[in-house]
Design a protein around this motif. Structure first.
Motif, mmCIF file in Angstrom:
data_model
loop_
_atom_site.group_PDB
_atom_site.id
_atom_site.type_symbol
_atom_site.label_atom_id
_atom_site.label_comp_id
_atom_site.label_asym_id
_atom_site.label_seq_id
_atom_site.Cartn_x
_atom_site.Cartn_y
_atom_site.Cartn_z
ATOM 1 N N THR A 45 -0.449 2.647 -3.546
ATOM 2 C CA THR A 45 -1.726 3.307 -3.267
ATOM 3 C C THR A 45 -1.507 4.721 -2.728
ATOM 4 O O THR A 45 -2.264 5.639 -3.062
ATOM 5 C CB THR A 45 -2.559 2.488 -2.264
ATOM 6 O OG1 THR A 45 -1.751 2.196 -1.118
ATOM 7 C CG2 THR A 45 -3.026 1.190 -2.881
ATOM 8 N N TRP A 182 -3.489 -1.047 7.732
ATOM 9 C CA TRP A 182 -4.500 -0.660 8.717
ATOM 10 C C TRP A 182 -4.138 0.677 9.366
ATOM 11 O O TRP A 182 -5.009 1.537 9.550
ATOM 12 C CB TRP A 182 -4.610 -1.757 9.776
ATOM 13 C CG TRP A 182 -5.590 -1.435 10.863
ATOM 14 C CD1 TRP A 182 -6.948 -1.625 10.843
ATOM 15 C CD2 TRP A 182 -5.295 -0.836 12.129
ATOM 16 N NE1 TRP A 182 -7.521 -1.190 12.018
ATOM 17 C CE2 TRP A 182 -6.523 -0.697 12.833
ATOM 18 C CE3 TRP A 182 -4.126 -0.412 12.743
ATOM 19 C CZ2 TRP A 182 -6.595 -0.148 14.116
ATOM 20 C CZ3 TRP A 182 -4.192 0.130 14.014
ATOM 21 C CH2 TRP A 182 -5.412 0.264 14.695
ATOM 22 N N TYR A 184 -2.317 3.015 8.006
ATOM 23 C CA TYR A 184 -2.504 4.027 6.964
ATOM 24 C C TYR A 184 -3.965 4.435 6.845
ATOM 25 O O TYR A 184 -4.295 5.627 6.753
ATOM 26 C CB TYR A 184 -1.975 3.478 5.641
ATOM 27 C CG TYR A 184 -2.131 4.412 4.459
ATOM 28 C CD1 TYR A 184 -1.773 5.751 4.540
ATOM 29 C CD2 TYR A 184 -2.613 3.930 3.243
ATOM 30 C CE1 TYR A 184 -1.902 6.597 3.450
ATOM 31 C CE2 TYR A 184 -2.752 4.772 2.141
ATOM 32 C CZ TYR A 184 -2.398 6.097 2.251
ATOM 33 O OH TYR A 184 -2.524 6.937 1.177
ATOM 34 N N ALA A 185 -4.849 3.439 6.877
ATOM 35 C CA ALA A 185 -6.282 3.723 6.726
ATOM 36 C C ALA A 185 -6.847 4.461 7.935
ATOM 37 O O ALA A 185 -7.773 5.273 7.791
ATOM 38 C CB ALA A 185 -7.042 2.415 6.506
ATOM 39 N N ASN A 186 -6.313 4.221 9.112
ATOM 40 C CA ASN A 186 -6.896 4.773 10.340
ATOM 41 C C ASN A 186 -6.144 5.967 10.925
ATOM 42 O O ASN A 186 -6.744 6.788 11.620
ATOM 43 C CB ASN A 186 -6.995 3.675 11.399
ATOM 44 C CG ASN A 186 -8.043 2.636 11.070
ATOM 45 O OD1 ASN A 186 -9.216 2.818 11.335
ATOM 46 N ND2 ASN A 186 -7.605 1.533 10.465
ATOM 47 N N GLU A 295 -8.109 -2.446 -4.791
ATOM 48 C CA GLU A 295 -8.951 -1.320 -4.365
ATOM 49 C C GLU A 295 -10.324 -1.365 -5.024
ATOM 50 O O GLU A 295 -11.305 -0.861 -4.465
ATOM 51 C CB GLU A 295 -8.266 0.007 -4.711
ATOM 52 C CG GLU A 295 -7.083 0.366 -3.843
ATOM 53 C CD GLU A 295 -6.618 1.786 -4.101
ATOM 54 O OE1 GLU A 295 -6.457 2.142 -5.285
ATOM 55 O OE2 GLU A 295 -6.429 2.540 -3.130
ATOM 56 N N LEU A 311 -8.256 -4.714 3.702
ATOM 57 C CA LEU A 311 -7.748 -3.526 3.025
ATOM 58 C C LEU A 311 -6.932 -3.929 1.797
ATOM 59 O O LEU A 311 -6.368 -5.029 1.764
ATOM 60 C CB LEU A 311 -6.882 -2.704 3.978
ATOM 61 C CG LEU A 311 -7.615 -2.112 5.192
ATOM 62 C CD1 LEU A 311 -6.620 -1.588 6.223
ATOM 63 C CD2 LEU A 311 -8.560 -1.009 4.744
#
Length: 497
Positions: A45, A182, A184-186, A295, A311
């Protein structure tokens, strides 16, 4: 001291003790696996979003995903080719301790490159290469190093320690695949790749701190009585083969005859292993292609009092969870039940059933992708169902393959067979990398995008399964558990050490 002696009025009892080095080895393995699976959980991703389609253009997405998958599978190919080389270097030149320590340091620099070059593809690629060399280079040495720590006084504890060792692998995998996506997303890519790097540095430090407690088996020098030397010699001397002889028999005049017979056993096992790469070509997609598919799914999960959105990189956590559940289920219930009703679950039958389930998991994925291609967002539960089927296939193929390698190879060739098994993982990933490269460059496979990509693998797996069903009953087998090596083989082998 490996054991202590307890004395009673009439009986002397020796109680085995765990080697003092074991906590360092298990701690090292848990941290190293966290680092490896953590960075890999977001790799595909990240490559798409950062390097191959940062503008999120729908027109570029298919090619971007193909490029990301190509890079990911090339990475895995290198990581699973290196154990063969790392094992040889350790056995012949350095010993296990030195190669684990030195390559772990290289491994740390690889993670550092990922964190520092998150906007530079060339620097990031160098980091991937270093991690692949590091993870692969130590892979064949770490588990063998566990066994080296035991002697006759405490070998009864070895199975328990290996149980904790493999638990640490799965624990590191599960925790990292939940946490790192998590992060990576935040908090972004630098932290998401930096934390696995910190864990790898910790793994290296833990291993170093145990340096005075390890049993260190010294390297044995180059032993020419091995699979590679015997095979190469036989190939270059095929003209000397007599009628009715195996092509390997020409090596018996120059090499230990017992070792030559061992190499023959390796090739017999390889006749089964040629069917393994298609399994790994498909299995490893759950850490790349399936993540990219996730995704596009509806990842909202509601279980009464639990309500959250998972996620994409976290969905793959389903695999180790189901795998840990299925291992005892199959061992203690499924296999005995089939044996009880008269269907003996031989290794070859398990292997074939595993290939069939692998194809079935991709049927589910292909059906999901057909809906995605139509612009829909199917529930992530359908992909979790595919993980259930794929995890069952993994028990049947991967664990059975390791068992088959161990029981069908003589003592002197067991390490060789383990290395060759890992090479089947590399071969499968190389195949997928080449297909994705063709898609990215508009080649022959560029017509196999979307659902057609997964249906193509269903078809390939079906061909392999049919071939396996035809060939497997004709394979010559010898179990070295049921039919141990005779005295002459063992003496010849011992004289050659």
């Amino acid at each position: 001291m490996s054991a202590k002696t307890l004395t009673t009025d009439s009986v002397v009892i020796t109680e085995p003790k765990y080697p003092r080095s074991i906590p360092f080895i298990i701690g090292n393995e848990a941290a190293e696996r966290f680092s490896f699976y953590g960075m890999r959980s977001i790799l595909a991703t990240f490559l798409v979003a950062q390097f191959f389609n940062p503008s999120l253009s729908p027109a570029l997405q298919a090619v971007a995903e193909a490029k990301a998958n190509q890079s990911t599978h090339f990475f895995v190919t290198l990581a699973y080719t290196m154990p063969f080389i790392g094992g040889l270097v350790a056995d012949w030149f350095t010993g296990k301790y030195k190669i684990i320590l030195y390559i772990s340091i290289l491994y740390c620099f690889g993670h550092l490159c990922l964190a520092l070059f998150d906007t530079n593809l060339d620097g990031f690629t160098i980091g991937l290469v270093l991690i692949a060399v590091g993870a692969g280079g130590i892979k064949s040495c770490v588990s063998a190093n566990v066994g080296d720590q035991f002697d006759k006084t405490n070998q009864a504890l070895m199975s328990k320690v290996y149980g904790w060792f493999y638990f640490s692998i799965n624990a590191g995998s599960v925790v990292s695949t939940v946490l790192i996506p998590w992060v990576y997303a935040n908090y972004g890519a630098q932290w998401a790749f930096g934390i696995p790097g910190i864990l790898m540095a910790l793994a290296t430090l833990i291993f170093f701190l145990g340096r005075k407690k390890y049993v260190k088996v010294p390297p044995g020098g180059i032993n020419k009585n091995n699979f590679v030397f015997i095979s190469v010699y036989a190939l270059f001397n095929l003209g000397k083969k007599l009628k009715g002889q195996s092509w390997l028999d020409v090596s018996k005049g120059k090499f230990n005859p017992a070792k030559v017979e061992g190499v023959k056993a390796v090739y017999r096992v390889m006749s089964v292993f040629i069917f393994a790469p298609i399994f790994w070509a498909m299995w490893d997609q759950n850490l790349s292609e399936w993540v990219l598919q996730a995704e596009k799914l509806d990842r909202h999960i509601s279980l009464g009092f639990i309500d959250f959105t998972v996620l994409p990189g976290q969905v793959q956590t389903a695999n180790p969870i189901f795998l840990l559940s299925f291992i005892p289920l199959f061992t203690y219930f499924v296999y005995p039940w089939f044996d009880k009703i008269g269907i003996k679950t031989t290794p070859l039958r398990r292997f074939g059933a595993g290939l069939a389930l692998t194809a079935l998991s991709f049927v589910i994925i292909a059906l999901i992708q057909m809906r995605v291609d139509l612009g829909e967002h199917p529930s992530v539960w359908w992909q979790i169902l595919a993980y259930v089927v794929l995890s069952a296939a993994e028990v049947l193929v991967s664990i059975t393959g390791l068992e088959y390698a161990y029981t069908r190879a003589p003592k002197s060739m067991k390490s060789t067979m383990s290395a060759i098994w890992l090479l089947t993982v590399a071969a499968g990933n190389l195949f997928v990398a080449l297909i994705n490269g063709s898609i990215a460059n508009g080649g022959f496979f560029s017509k196999f995008t979307g659902a057609n990509f997964y249906w193509m693998f269903v078809g390939i797996c079906a061909v392999f399964l049919v071939a396996f069903i035809i060939i497997s009953p004709r394979l010559k087998e010898r179990s070295y558990i049921d039919e141990p090596e005779d005295d002459s083989e063992i003496i010849a082998e011992t004289n050659n050490l």
